[in-house]
Structure formats: C-alpha cells, structure tokens
Write an enzyme that holds these catalytic residues in place. Structure first.
Site, PDB file in Angstrom:
ATOM      1  N   GLU A 164      17.593  -1.881  -5.305  1.00  0.00           N
ATOM      2  CA  GLU A 164      17.173  -2.970  -4.405  1.00  0.00           C
ATOM      3  C   GLU A 164      15.691  -2.760  -4.148  1.00  0.00           C
ATOM      4  OE1 GLU A 164      19.046  -5.420  -3.308  1.00  0.00           O
ATOM      5  OE2 GLU A 164      21.026  -4.715  -3.878  1.00  0.00           O
ATOM      6  N   CYS A 208      11.556  -6.782   2.789  1.00  0.00           N
ATOM      7  CA  CYS A 208      11.434  -6.966   1.339  1.00  0.00           C
ATOM      8  C   CYS A 208      11.415  -8.438   0.960  1.00  0.00           C
ATOM      9  CB  CYS A 208      12.564  -6.238   0.634  1.00  0.00           C
ATOM     10  SG  CYS A 208      14.151  -6.628   1.341  1.00  0.00           S
TER      11      CYS A 208
HETATM   12  P1  NAP Z   1       9.609   4.021  -1.119  1.00  0.00           P
HETATM   13  O1  NAP Z   1       8.288   4.642  -0.923  1.00  0.00           O
HETATM   14  O2  NAP Z   1       9.991   3.601  -2.496  1.00  0.00           O
HETATM   15  O3  NAP Z   1      10.685   5.068  -0.545  1.00  0.00           O
HETATM   16  C1  NAP Z   1      12.056   4.762  -0.529  1.00  0.00           C
HETATM   17  C2  NAP Z   1      12.853   6.050  -0.553  1.00  0.00           C
HETATM   18  O4  NAP Z   1      12.663   6.711  -1.817  1.00  0.00           O
HETATM   19  C3  NAP Z   1      12.442   7.064   0.515  1.00  0.00           C
HETATM   20  O5  NAP Z   1      13.594   7.703   1.004  1.00  0.00           O
HETATM   21  C4  NAP Z   1      11.575   8.033  -0.280  1.00  0.00           C
HETATM   22  O6  NAP Z   1      11.498   9.324   0.302  1.00  0.00           O
HETATM   23  C5  NAP Z   1      12.336   8.076  -1.595  1.00  0.00           C
HETATM   24  N1  NAP Z   1      11.563   8.580  -2.730  1.00  0.00           N
HETATM   25  C6  NAP Z   1      10.215   8.628  -2.876  1.00  0.00           C
HETATM   26  N2  NAP Z   1       9.895   9.186  -4.079  1.00  0.00           N
HETATM   27  C7  NAP Z   1      11.067   9.491  -4.693  1.00  0.00           C
HETATM   28  C8  NAP Z   1      11.404  10.078  -5.954  1.00  0.00           C
HETATM   29  N3  NAP Z   1      10.461  10.450  -6.819  1.00  0.00           N
HETATM   30  N4  NAP Z   1      12.706  10.245  -6.255  1.00  0.00           N
HETATM   31  C9  NAP Z   1      13.676   9.853  -5.409  1.00  0.00           C
HETATM   32  N5  NAP Z   1      13.410   9.308  -4.186  1.00  0.00           N
HETATM   33  C10 NAP Z   1      12.127   9.115  -3.846  1.00  0.00           C
HETATM   34  O7  NAP Z   1       9.783   2.723  -0.207  1.00  0.00           O
HETATM   35  P2  NAP Z   1       9.423   2.519   1.340  1.00  0.00           P
HETATM   36  O8  NAP Z   1       7.941   2.499   1.479  1.00  0.00           O
HETATM   37  O9  NAP Z   1      10.216   3.430   2.188  1.00  0.00           O
HETATM   38  O10 NAP Z   1      10.014   1.041   1.579  1.00  0.00           O
HETATM   39  C11 NAP Z   1       9.343  -0.122   1.232  1.00  0.00           C
HETATM   40  C12 NAP Z   1       9.802  -0.693  -0.080  1.00  0.00           C
HETATM   41  O11 NAP Z   1      11.208  -0.909  -0.058  1.00  0.00           O
HETATM   42  C13 NAP Z   1       9.208  -2.057  -0.358  1.00  0.00           C
HETATM   43  O12 NAP Z   1       8.843  -2.146  -1.709  1.00  0.00           O
HETATM   44  C14 NAP Z   1      10.335  -3.022  -0.038  1.00  0.00           C
HETATM   45  O13 NAP Z   1      10.260  -4.261  -0.680  1.00  0.00           O
HETATM   46  C15 NAP Z   1      11.510  -2.229  -0.506  1.00  0.00           C
HETATM   47  N6  NAP Z   1      12.750  -2.709   0.122  1.00  0.00           N
HETATM   48  C16 NAP Z   1      13.650  -3.417  -0.628  1.00  0.00           C
HETATM   49  C17 NAP Z   1      14.815  -3.938  -0.043  1.00  0.00           C
HETATM   50  C18 NAP Z   1      15.830  -4.712  -0.829  1.00  0.00           C
HETATM   51  O14 NAP Z   1      16.945  -4.897  -0.334  1.00  0.00           O
HETATM   52  N7  NAP Z   1      15.520  -5.179  -2.021  1.00  0.00           N
HETATM   53  C19 NAP Z   1      15.040  -3.717   1.318  1.00  0.00           C
HETATM   54  C20 NAP Z   1      14.104  -2.994   2.052  1.00  0.00           C
HETATM   55  C21 NAP Z   1      12.962  -2.500   1.434  1.00  0.00           C
HETATM   56  P3  NAP Z   1      10.218   9.740   1.214  1.00  0.00           P
HETATM   57  O15 NAP Z   1      10.250   8.857   2.386  1.00  0.00           O
HETATM   58  O16 NAP Z   1      10.482  11.162   1.499  1.00  0.00           O
HETATM   59  O17 NAP Z   1       9.005   9.509   0.343  1.00  0.00           O
END
Ligand code: NAP
Length: 472
Positions: A245, A279
C-alpha cells in the site's frame, strides 16, 4: 514503553526517542531492537502460528470484538497518544480511534466467514465420481510494517485481518509513532489474543525491517509506506506473498458544470487533513476551462480559514508535519514551482515543523509539486481545456491510488471512472475518502493487493484444493 515479543514485554539498553512534532519534546522512549530480537520474535511467532491454526473462528471473533470494546473505552487516551506522537489535531485523532475500533470489529466479523467453495469437478473430462472443495488456511507468520501517518488505524488494518484469519503477526511500526501500536498490542493481549500470536518489534526499518522481510519463516509481508521502501521490500522478500500500500499524487478534476461550493469544501477537506499527510490527499486540482479562474479565489478564501497550531488545543484545525525536514522539503518544492512559473496564492511558509496551508496556481505537470508525492499541506491547481486533457494528466503519473472528479454529467463521470488508472475513484468528492470496509489499494506504482478486512483476509490466507475420489 517496552516492546512485545516472544510473549514478553522486552526492554533494551538502546532506546529510540518518540518526539511530539509540535514542540519536539520527548513523549516517551521505546527499545531499539536489532536482528537478534527479530530472530526471537519470529521463532516465537512460528509457535504462535501453530497455536492460532488450532483456534476457532468464533474464538478469534470474541477476542477481536472485546478488543474493539476496549479501544472505545480508551478512546481519549489513544487519541492523545496519536496526537502526541504524530501531530494531527485531537479531533482527527479521535476519529482515527473510532475508525480503528470499527476496523477491528469488521475483522472480527470476517473471522466467522472464512468460507471456501465446492468445485464442480465433473465438468472435467474423466472426473466422474470426484468431489472437490477448497479449504482456506492461514498463511502462518505475517509481517506487518506500517507508516507514521495513521499510527493506529493502519496498524489495525493489518493486525485485525491477520489475527481474524488465524495467523501470528509480527508488527514493525514506524519509528516516529510506535506508541499507539504498542498500546494496541496491550489491548489485544487483554482481550485474550494468545501472547505468541502477536509481537511488536520497535527499531529502525533499515535493520529490523530488513531482518523481518528476508527471513524464510515469514510467509506474508503486508507493507504500507512509501514507494521507495516498498520497492526495496519487494526486492528483499524473495518467495513470499506481499501486499503493498504505497503513495500517490492524487488528482481532482473539476468540470465546468461542477458545484463550486462543494468543490471548495471537498478540496479543503481532502487536501489539508492531517497536514496533507494522507496517502490519498488531493494534491493536483485540474480545472477545466473558465472554472479555473472562478475556483482560485474561492479556494484561497477557505484555505486561509484553516488555523495552524498546537494540535492538543481544541479548535486548532491543522497541526505540524511529522518532522521539521519534511516541512522544509514542502516549502522548497513550492519555492521551486514558483521559480518555474507557478504562483502562491496563500501559505507555503515554514514555522518549525508546521507549514501554512498553501494554494499554488499555474502549476504545470513537470513541476515536482505535481509529479512527485508531496505529502504536505499544499494543493497545486492547473488549468486544462477538456475532459480528454484532464484524464490524460490524471494518468500522467507513476501512481494510481485515488482520483476524483466533480461533474453533473454522467457520461463524463463514467468515462473518468473507466479511463483513469486508479484503485479508488470518487465522483463528486475529492480523492481522499475511505470506508474501512471497502476494498482499498493502488494500481501502478501505488502498490498491489487490497486492504479492508474482507479483502486483506484473502491476502493473508491461502487456498488448498481437496479432491475426494469415490472408490465404489
Ligand atoms: P516509509 O518511510 O516508507 O516507512 C514506512 C515503514 O517502513 C516504517 O515502519 C519504516 O521504518 C519502514 N522501513 C523503512 N525502511 C525499511 C526497509 N529498508 N525495510 C523494511 N522496512 C523499512 O513511509 P512513511 O514516511 O512512514 O509514510 C509515508 C508514506 O506512506 C507515503 O508515501 C504515503 O503515501 C504512504 N502511505 C500509503 C498508504 C496506503 O494505504 N496506500 C497509507 C498511508 C501511507 P522506520 O520508521 O524505522 O524508518
């Protein structure tokens, strides 16, 4: 708080500070897990999955219904926790808690409906006397990785279906917002979920996330977050099932026959909620013909009414962004757009981690504020000349999560629904609308697979085919 794994609350000497985005004060700390903690969590989850497989749908229904009841009793505490760690205003946090309880309740109901089908095998040549049916079974160990922006409801969209389906689940919440997730685990345990069936490991995505995603004991990864991290996980996952997602730069098309009062109301509601960190936030408004000039001053006037401030104060409409550097990035992208010919009608100024809500006019498709995911409180408005151009621009994106159109014309609306490559289509509202029961997920690089408890359960279970060969 401590983290929960292998049936115990676990501490570590190294800790991560959880900060309130509004004033950068430390709200709490959580353990910084490493790969050895992941190993322990997964070994216990394998045992938990074996226990869960033996539970009945009715038991799992009971645990989840009880959890939803506890969430509602603790609504104020959970809402305050969300606001403290994430920065959204209290009213939005309360709404998130009530939605999250509903997500858990929907999951509970699905625990009773894990049906499958009888197969008409006699339709195959030479299959007389054979009876076939399918069995839906849990995946086993599910890994759930969640983002910061809905730290409770998006956690529930993974824990609820995973447990309802009879899996064990290991959650890694965003490092900025682990507290709501840990409180949710407390609630699940109190409601009766077996302690080995749920774990919450706090630590960096780079280390903990990688250890979880590469481990062969995991059968299913459910990830919500950025496109970049999603792609990395897919590369690491190997032979596992994945649900992704991911992000978006969602468009809203305004046709000449649109009700402009409603357009303004929808743009304000769907473009600036949670400081634009949703998102499916409205990021690009594509106004067709003369409606463009009419819309701009009306939108500006309403956006200027959005008050920005301390999200814990009742009445404030918009809080800060999650981090100061994100606020700076949003302001830089707006500035870049201005250098390329756009006009800022209002907002776009950084105040710590907050950004004043912005309306940017004369935006063109190659500007970063239009073609990348902004994830902040600004809406870019562009003039287009026809429905054809609006659809082409709506599709001119690597993303396809949600898109909206305002029109009274049924043909335009249907054409938009058919031709725009997006997982969610909103007619006469902005892209940001979701009921937690509906199938929800993106096309193109916005991801794959669907959430919404009924659909997430499909993704977190597998089908076996059973054939009975009649001997007599
Ligand atoms: P993110 O930076 O991608 O982080 C999401 C999760 O992934 C966090 O728990 C992060 O941990 C973890 N993560 C980071 N690097 C990783 C790796 N190499 N391997 C495995 N896990 C890893 O996203 P965010 O900034 O928290 O959230 C914003 C993004 O989420 C936006 O792009 C938004 O559009 C998207 N989003 C999508 C939806 C949907 O339903 N489509 C809903 C909500 C948000 P850490 O925090 O420890 O880095």
């Amino acid at each position: 708080m401590k983290m929960f794994l292998a049936g115990q609350w676990v501490d570590k000497p190294q800790r991560i500070e959880v900060r309130h985005p509004w004033d950068d004060s430390v709200v709490d700390t959580v353990p910084q897990a490493d790969a050895s903690d992941v190993d322990r969590a997964l070994a216990a989850a394998v045992e938990g999955a074996a226990q869960m497989r033996r539970t009945t749908g009715y038991q799992r229904y009971g645990w989840l219904m009880k959890a939803a009841e506890l969430m509602e009793q603790r609504l104020e505490d959970l809402a305050r926790t969300i606001t403290l760690e994430e920065g959204k205003v209290l009213a939005e946090s309360r709404f998130e808690v009530s939605r999250a309880a509903e997500t858990i309740r929907l999951s509970a109901e699905e625990a009773k409906r894990l049906g499958a089908e009888v197969l008409p095998l006699d339709g195959a040549p030479g299959a007389e006397g054979k009876l076939g049916f399918t069995l839906r079974v849990p995946c086993g160990v599910v890994v759930a990785i969640t983002p910061f922006n809905f730290p409770l409801n998006l956690v529930c969209h993974k824990l609820g279906p995973a447990l309802a389906a009879g899996n064990a689940v290991v959650l890694k919440p965003a490092s900025d917002t682990p507290l709501s997730a840990l409180k949710m685990v407390e609630i699940l345990l109190e409601a009766g979920v077996p302690p080995l069936a749920v774990a919450c490991v706090t630590g960096s995505g780079g280390e903990v996330g990688r250890a979880l995603c590469t481990d062969r004991r995991v059968r299913k990864i459910s990830f919500t977050g950025s496109r970049e991290v999603g792609e990395k996980i897919c590369q690491m996952a190997g032979l596992k099932r994945v649900t992704m997602e991911l992000g978006s730069n969602s468009p809203l098309v305004v046709m000449p026959d649109a009700d402009l009062d409603k357009v303004v109301q929808a743009t304000v509601t769907t473009g600036y909620a949670n400081a634009g960190q949703v998102c499916i936030s409205t990021q690009r408004v594509l106004a067709v013909g003369g409606v463009y000039e009419e819309l701009l001053p009306r939108l500006q006037q309403e956006v200027e009414k959005i008050t920005v401030g301390n999200p814990l104060e009742e009445g404030v409409r918009m809080g800060p962004m999650i981090r100061r550097q994100d606020a700076q990035r949003v302001c830089q992208w707006i500035q870049q757009a201005v250098e390329q010919g756009a006009r800022v009608l209002t907002g776009g100024e950084c105040q710590g981690a907050a950004v004043t809500p912005a309306v940017v006019a004369d935006v063109s498709p190659q500007m970063r504020i239009s073609c990348d995911e902004l994830f902040g409180p600004a809406v870019g408005v562009s003039r287009v000349e026809s429905i054809e151009e609006a659809i082409a621009l709506a599709n001119d994106s690597r993303y396809g999560l949600s898109a909206g159109i305002f029109t009274q014309n049924l043909d335009w609306a249907l054409r938009f629904a058919r031709e725009v490559d997006s997982g969610n289509i909103q007619i006469n509202w902005g892209p940001q609308w979701r009921a937690d029961l509906m199938p929800y997920g993106g096309l193109k690089e916005s991801g794959m697979g669907k959430e919404g408890p009924r659909y997430a359960i499909d993704e977190m279970t597998e089908l076996k085919t059973v054939v009975i060969h009649q001997l007599g």
